[in-house]
Design a protein around this motif. Structure first.
Motif, PDB file in Angstrom:
ATOM      1  N   THR A   1       0.756  -1.117  -0.054  1.00  0.00           N
ATOM      2  CA  THR A   1      -0.056   0.205   0.186  1.00  0.00           C
ATOM      3  C   THR A   1       0.805   1.224   0.021  1.00  0.00           C
ATOM      4  O   THR A   1       0.583   2.023  -0.724  1.00  0.00           O
ATOM      5  N   LEU A   2       1.941   1.285   0.610  1.00  0.00           N
ATOM      6  CA  LEU A   2       2.782   2.422   0.921  1.00  0.00           C
ATOM      7  C   LEU A   2       3.599   2.710  -0.326  1.00  0.00           C
ATOM      8  O   LEU A   2       3.882   3.714  -0.748  1.00  0.00           O
ATOM      9  N   SER A   3       3.768   1.629  -1.185  1.00  0.00           N
ATOM     10  CA  SER A   3       4.603   1.935  -2.498  1.00  0.00           C
ATOM     11  C   SER A   3       3.806   2.483  -3.349  1.00  0.00           C
ATOM     12  O   SER A   3       4.385   3.236  -4.461  1.00  0.00           O
ATOM     13  N   THR A   4       2.419   2.860  -3.215  1.00  0.00           N
ATOM     14  CA  THR A   4       1.793   3.470  -4.040  1.00  0.00           C
ATOM     15  C   THR A   4       1.182   4.747  -3.420  1.00  0.00           C
ATOM     16  O   THR A   4       0.997   5.865  -3.940  1.00  0.00           O
ATOM     17  N   GLU A   5       0.763   4.547  -2.153  1.00  0.00           N
ATOM     18  CA  GLU A   5       0.077   5.736  -1.423  1.00  0.00           C
ATOM     19  C   GLU A   5       1.106   6.917  -0.742  1.00  0.00           C
ATOM     20  O   GLU A   5       0.885   7.931  -0.641  1.00  0.00           O
ATOM     21  N   LYS A   6       2.484   6.443  -0.539  1.00  0.00           N
ATOM     22  CA  LYS A   6       3.591   6.889   0.095  1.00  0.00           C
ATOM     23  C   LYS A   6       3.018   7.446   1.548  1.00  0.00           C
ATOM     24  O   LYS A   6       4.301   7.298   2.240  1.00  0.00           O
ATOM     25  N   LYS A   7       1.984   7.715   1.989  1.00  0.00           N
ATOM     26  CA  LYS A   7       1.672   8.256   3.028  1.00  0.00           C
ATOM     27  C   LYS A   7       0.258   7.896   3.494  1.00  0.00           C
ATOM     28  O   LYS A   7      -0.781   8.087   2.770  1.00  0.00           O
ATOM     29  N   ILE A   8      -0.033   7.204   4.721  1.00  0.00           N
ATOM     30  CA  ILE A   8      -1.487   6.769   4.748  1.00  0.00           C
ATOM     31  C   ILE A   8      -1.803   6.627   6.259  1.00  0.00           C
ATOM     32  O   ILE A   8      -0.939   6.249   7.150  1.00  0.00           O
ATOM     33  N   GLU A   9      -3.013   6.848   6.778  1.00  0.00           N
ATOM     34  CA  GLU A   9      -3.522   7.043   8.053  1.00  0.00           C
ATOM     35  C   GLU A   9      -3.394   5.450   8.684  1.00  0.00           C
ATOM     36  O   GLU A   9      -3.799   4.508   7.973  1.00  0.00           O
ATOM     37  N   VAL A  10      -3.156   5.457  10.071  1.00  0.00           N
ATOM     38  CA  VAL A  10      -3.165   4.060  10.645  1.00  0.00           C
ATOM     39  C   VAL A  10      -4.632   3.605  10.664  1.00  0.00           C
ATOM     40  O   VAL A  10      -4.778   2.461  10.587  1.00  0.00           O
ATOM     41  N   LYS A  11      -5.565   4.590  10.755  1.00  0.00           N
ATOM     42  CA  LYS A  11      -6.914   4.034  10.909  1.00  0.00           C
ATOM     43  C   LYS A  11      -7.481   3.561   9.470  1.00  0.00           C
ATOM     44  O   LYS A  11      -8.204   2.555   9.450  1.00  0.00           O
ATOM     45  N   GLN A  12      -6.975   4.118   8.384  1.00  0.00           N
ATOM     46  CA  GLN A  12      -7.222   3.413   7.039  1.00  0.00           C
ATOM     47  C   GLN A  12      -6.512   1.943   6.860  1.00  0.00           C
ATOM     48  O   GLN A  12      -7.164   1.157   6.330  1.00  0.00           O
ATOM     49  N   LEU A  13      -5.363   1.988   7.383  1.00  0.00           N
ATOM     50  CA  LEU A  13      -4.652   0.747   7.373  1.00  0.00           C
ATOM     51  C   LEU A  13      -5.376  -0.268   8.261  1.00  0.00           C
ATOM     52  O   LEU A  13      -5.486  -1.451   7.694  1.00  0.00           O
TER      53      LEU A  13
ATOM     54  N   VAL B   1      -8.702  -5.056  11.045  1.00  0.00           N
ATOM     55  CA  VAL B   1      -8.038  -5.407  12.447  1.00  0.00           C
ATOM     56  C   VAL B   1      -8.018  -3.726  13.227  1.00  0.00           C
ATOM     57  O   VAL B   1      -8.275  -3.003  12.667  1.00  0.00           O
ATOM     58  N   SER B   2      -7.848  -4.103  14.442  1.00  0.00           N
ATOM     59  CA  SER B   2      -7.783  -2.916  15.210  1.00  0.00           C
ATOM     60  C   SER B   2      -6.667  -1.977  14.924  1.00  0.00           C
ATOM     61  O   SER B   2      -5.536  -2.541  14.249  1.00  0.00           O
ATOM     62  N   GLU B   3      -6.558  -0.793  15.371  1.00  0.00           N
ATOM     63  CA  GLU B   3      -5.455   0.230  15.102  1.00  0.00           C
ATOM     64  C   GLU B   3      -4.201  -0.252  16.111  1.00  0.00           C
ATOM     65  O   GLU B   3      -2.919  -0.038  15.776  1.00  0.00           O
ATOM     66  N   VAL B   4      -4.634  -0.854  17.219  1.00  0.00           N
ATOM     67  CA  VAL B   4      -3.383  -1.465  18.104  1.00  0.00           C
ATOM     68  C   VAL B   4      -2.544  -2.337  17.199  1.00  0.00           C
ATOM     69  O   VAL B   4      -1.469  -2.263  17.543  1.00  0.00           O
ATOM     70  N   THR B   5      -3.428  -3.325  16.579  1.00  0.00           N
ATOM     71  CA  THR B   5      -2.816  -4.413  15.819  1.00  0.00           C
ATOM     72  C   THR B   5      -1.727  -3.581  14.773  1.00  0.00           C
ATOM     73  O   THR B   5      -0.665  -4.023  14.371  1.00  0.00           O
ATOM     74  N   ILE B   6      -2.485  -2.680  14.030  1.00  0.00           N
ATOM     75  CA  ILE B   6      -1.559  -1.973  13.034  1.00  0.00           C
ATOM     76  C   ILE B   6      -0.470  -1.259  13.433  1.00  0.00           C
ATOM     77  O   ILE B   6       0.720  -1.345  12.825  1.00  0.00           O
ATOM     78  N   ARG B   7      -0.463  -0.633  14.625  1.00  0.00           N
ATOM     79  CA  ARG B   7       0.426  -0.011  15.448  1.00  0.00           C
ATOM     80  C   ARG B   7       1.808  -0.995  15.683  1.00  0.00           C
ATOM     81  O   ARG B   7       2.799  -0.481  15.469  1.00  0.00           O
TER      82      ARG B   7
ATOM     83  N   HIS C   1       2.690  10.955  13.346  1.00  0.00           N
ATOM     84  CA  HIS C   1       1.738  11.282  14.038  1.00  0.00           C
ATOM     85  C   HIS C   1       0.359  10.913  13.558  1.00  0.00           C
ATOM     86  O   HIS C   1      -0.380  11.239  12.621  1.00  0.00           O
ATOM     87  N   GLY C   2       0.128   9.439  13.459  1.00  0.00           N
ATOM     88  CA  GLY C   2      -1.187   8.621  13.231  1.00  0.00           C
ATOM     89  C   GLY C   2      -0.672   8.229  11.671  1.00  0.00           C
ATOM     90  O   GLY C   2      -1.973   7.772  11.272  1.00  0.00           O
TER      91      GLY C   2
END
Length: 246
Positions: free
Chosen positions: A11-23, A29-35, A51-52
């Protein structure tokens, strides 16, 4: 690396920057898992947290190149690994797929020695004491974390190996194997002088593409290791030059 972490890199290879909640939403999954995933990937140098957000590294940064197309590069590294014997010494240049190969060699724990111009590889393997790393001398190139310049020829002339593993930014029938950075391309040429067999590690989408600086003609390489997306026509064209295609 689990499938979710691979998907984050893709995802980052195309988006370059993305919010944790979007991931988190994309992975269901939960934001805790993504973090936790992002912390693991950041510790490996594959992205930055801000910053998120998850943020890709700069495009000339070795960490960015390592993360871009990670699944295919890992597949190629796994294929290349089977050509390396226990206790063997090999030359590995500073490309991103080559870095993954170096890590797989170290994880296999079979007392190999790696001769390289990549300070990134040397740092990446610091926790693998059974794999010896010989770092060549030269001028330090910060973004790529590699050494370049004529001192490489002086420092490598005391070694000879059966195999050198190099990356490529383009492979073309007439222009041959090419790179996008002049100094790193020249460094790879100098390193090749002290190896018997050239292994080019590259994703198949780079076939029939030209890059800026000529590295090898197709007749100068013995093995081409790529992903499963290579077409039969592309495979046959390389085999016409007596190249083993894997």
């Amino acid at each position: 690396m689990n499938e979710r972490q691979v998907n984050i890199l893709e995802t980052l290879s195309t988006e370059k920057k993305i919010e944790v909640k979007q991931l988190a939403a994309l992975a269901d999954v939960s934001e805790v898992t993504i973090r936790k995933d992002l912390e693991i990937l950041e510790n490996q140098g594959l992205l930055k947290r801000e910053h998120g957000y998850a943020v890709a590294n700069g495009e000339d940064n070795i960490n960015y190149r390592l993360a871009f197309g990670y699944p295919q590069k890992f597949e190629i590294a796994q294929k290349a690994l089977k050509y390396i014997e226990p206790n063997e010494t090999v030359i590995i240049e500073s490309g991103s797929t080559c870095t993954l190969l170096a890590l797989e060699i170290a994880k296999r724990d079979q007392n190999n020695t790696i001769i390289t111009n990549s300070t990134f590889i040397a740092r990446y393997l610091k926790d693998y004491p059974t794999t010896k790393v010989i770092l060549l001398a030269g001028q330090y190139q910060g973004k790529s974390e590699a050494v370049v310049g004529p001192l490489i020829r002086e420092s490598i002339k005391n070694f000879h190996t059966d195999k050198i593993f190099v990356g490529a930014d383009g492979i073309h029938e007439t222009f041959g194997v090419a790179g996008s950075n002049y100094e790193r391309t020249e460094a790879a040429k100098m390193m090749r002088e002290n190896a018997s067999n050239v292994f080019v590690l590259s994703q198949s989408y780079k076939l029939d593409q030209k890059s800026n600086y000529h590295l090898f003609s197709l007749d100068d390489i013995q093995y081409f290791i790529t992903d499963d997306q290579i077409s039969e026509d592309e495979r046959h064209a390389l085999q016409q030059h007596d190249i083993v295609v894997d």
